[in-house]
Design a protein around this motif. Structure first.
Motif, mmCIF file in Angstrom:
data_model
loop_
_atom_site.group_PDB
_atom_site.id
_atom_site.type_symbol
_atom_site.label_atom_id
_atom_site.label_comp_id
_atom_site.label_asym_id
_atom_site.label_seq_id
_atom_site.Cartn_x
_atom_site.Cartn_y
_atom_site.Cartn_z
ATOM 1 N N THR A 21 0.828 -1.205 0.000
ATOM 2 C CA THR A 21 0.000 0.000 0.000
ATOM 3 C C THR A 21 0.862 1.255 0.000
ATOM 4 O OG1 THR A 21 -0.148 -0.121 2.401
ATOM 5 C CG2 THR A 21 -1.969 -1.058 1.142
ATOM 6 N N LYS A 22 1.967 1.224 0.751
ATOM 7 C CA LYS A 22 2.891 2.361 0.796
ATOM 8 C C LYS A 22 4.314 1.803 0.745
ATOM 9 C CE LYS A 22 1.516 4.317 4.670
ATOM 10 N NZ LYS A 22 1.136 5.230 5.738
ATOM 11 N N PRO A 23 5.275 2.573 0.244
ATOM 12 C CA PRO A 23 6.639 2.048 0.116
ATOM 13 C C PRO A 23 7.292 1.707 1.452
ATOM 14 C CG PRO A 23 6.583 4.383 -0.429
ATOM 15 C CD PRO A 23 5.170 3.924 -0.302
ATOM 16 N N ASP A 24 6.922 2.423 2.524
ATOM 17 C CA ASP A 24 7.555 2.149 3.815
ATOM 18 C C ASP A 24 7.074 0.836 4.421
ATOM 19 O OD1 ASP A 24 5.099 3.525 4.060
ATOM 20 O OD2 ASP A 24 5.554 4.076 6.128
ATOM 21 N N ARG A 25 6.077 0.176 3.822
ATOM 22 C CA ARG A 25 5.623 -1.122 4.293
ATOM 23 C C ARG A 25 6.573 -2.244 3.864
ATOM 24 N NH1 ARG A 25 3.180 -0.956 8.332
ATOM 25 N NH2 ARG A 25 2.195 -2.947 7.941
ATOM 26 N N LEU A 26 7.518 -1.932 2.980
ATOM 27 C CA LEU A 26 8.482 -2.934 2.513
ATOM 28 C C LEU A 26 9.601 -3.181 3.512
ATOM 29 C CD1 LEU A 26 8.941 -2.007 -1.250
ATOM 30 C CD2 LEU A 26 7.848 -4.049 -0.320
ATOM 31 N N PHE A 66 15.235 8.425 -7.714
ATOM 32 C CA PHE A 66 15.474 9.572 -6.833
ATOM 33 C C PHE A 66 14.212 9.904 -6.038
ATOM 34 C CE2 PHE A 66 15.055 14.166 -6.178
ATOM 35 C CZ PHE A 66 16.098 14.366 -5.301
ATOM 36 N N PHE A 67 13.079 10.003 -6.728
ATOM 37 C CA PHE A 67 11.828 10.356 -6.069
ATOM 38 C C PHE A 67 11.426 9.275 -5.071
ATOM 39 C CE2 PHE A 67 7.143 11.065 -6.059
ATOM 40 C CZ PHE A 67 7.179 12.329 -5.508
ATOM 41 N N PHE A 68 11.582 8.013 -5.441
ATOM 42 C CA PHE A 68 11.267 6.890 -4.556
ATOM 43 C C PHE A 68 12.126 6.961 -3.297
ATOM 44 C CE2 PHE A 68 11.619 2.403 -3.259
ATOM 45 C CZ PHE A 68 10.276 2.055 -3.209
ATOM 46 N N THR A 69 13.427 7.218 -3.472
ATOM 47 C CA THR A 69 14.353 7.311 -2.338
ATOM 48 C C THR A 69 13.944 8.437 -1.391
ATOM 49 O OG1 THR A 69 16.142 6.484 -3.720
ATOM 50 C CG2 THR A 69 16.775 7.589 -1.683
ATOM 51 N N MET A 70 13.597 9.580 -1.952
ATOM 52 C CA MET A 70 13.208 10.722 -1.120
ATOM 53 C C MET A 70 11.921 10.426 -0.337
ATOM 54 S SD MET A 70 15.575 12.843 -1.340
ATOM 55 C CE MET A 70 14.823 14.136 -0.415
ATOM 56 N N MET A 71 10.940 9.822 -0.987
ATOM 57 C CA MET A 71 9.680 9.555 -0.307
ATOM 58 C C MET A 71 9.850 8.494 0.787
ATOM 59 S SD MET A 71 7.840 11.804 -1.503
ATOM 60 C CE MET A 71 6.360 11.398 -0.643
ATOM 61 N N LEU A 77 11.612 9.157 8.312
ATOM 62 C CA LEU A 77 11.662 10.297 9.229
ATOM 63 C C LEU A 77 10.359 10.413 10.015
ATOM 64 C CD1 LEU A 77 12.985 12.930 10.285
ATOM 65 C CD2 LEU A 77 11.916 14.085 8.332
ATOM 66 N N GLU A 78 9.237 10.253 9.329
ATOM 67 C CA GLU A 78 7.931 10.329 9.987
ATOM 68 C C GLU A 78 7.803 9.237 11.047
ATOM 69 O OE1 GLU A 78 3.195 10.281 8.811
ATOM 70 O OE2 GLU A 78 4.667 9.612 7.352
ATOM 71 N N ARG A 79 8.242 8.035 10.715
ATOM 72 C CA ARG A 79 8.183 6.923 11.676
ATOM 73 C C ARG A 79 9.056 7.216 12.894
ATOM 74 N NH1 ARG A 79 10.930 2.459 13.121
ATOM 75 N NH2 ARG A 79 9.741 0.618 13.658
ATOM 76 N N ASP A 80 10.264 7.737 12.664
ATOM 77 C CA ASP A 80 11.160 8.083 13.766
ATOM 78 C C ASP A 80 10.557 9.163 14.661
ATOM 79 O OD1 ASP A 80 12.996 6.233 12.877
ATOM 80 O OD2 ASP A 80 14.305 7.706 11.909
#
Length: 146
Positions: A21-26, A66-71, A77-80
């Protein structure tokens, strides 16, 4: 955990894609997410993000990477920040004398009764049953107080 990851990779390969659903779920960190995304790409498994700013297919080339890395970095950062705020809230509550977690079933009266019965030679099983607590709870309370 490793076995679960291997099963997931096998499943992704069969259906030729992964759709978080979101990239940070990986993964937990930016490095983990990028490593997993590139590994999936190298295996020929497409990566498609379903929701959020990065909704769409991931391509590990040029501007897309680049965009994937930034997001992903912003998601980390949000999780931290959430972890930091949670810890600060727990520390503030502790300073005010409030403790979280499940209340203890062994109060001072039960502990005193358990010690007295144990001194008389009663078994832990009988004492625990009489007090309405588990044997593990009783053993833990008696060892902490010793």
């Amino acid at each position: 955990m490793l076995r679960a990851c291997r099963r997931a990779l096998t499943w992704f390969a069969r259906c030729s894609g992964a759709w978080p659903t979101k990239p940070d779920r990986l993964g937990r960190s930016t490095k983990d997410v990028l490593t997993i995304a590139e590994d999936l790409h190298a295996r020929g498994i497409s990566l498609r993000i379903l929701t959020g700013t990065l909704a769409g297919s991931y391509s590990p080339k040029g501007e897309g990477k680049f965009f994937f890395t930034m997001m992903v970095a912003f998601a980390e950062l949000e999780r931290d920040m959430i972890v930091e705020r949670t810890r600060a809230g727990l520390d503030a509550a502790k300073a005010q004398g409030r403790m979280g977690g499940r209340p203890s079933v062994m109060d001072a009266d039960k502990l005193a009764a358990a010690k007295a019965r144990r001194a008389k030679g009663e078994s832990v099983t009988v004492i625990a049953k009489a007090l309405g607590v588990s044997r593990a709870t009783l053993y833990r309370a008696l060892s902490e107080d010793a």
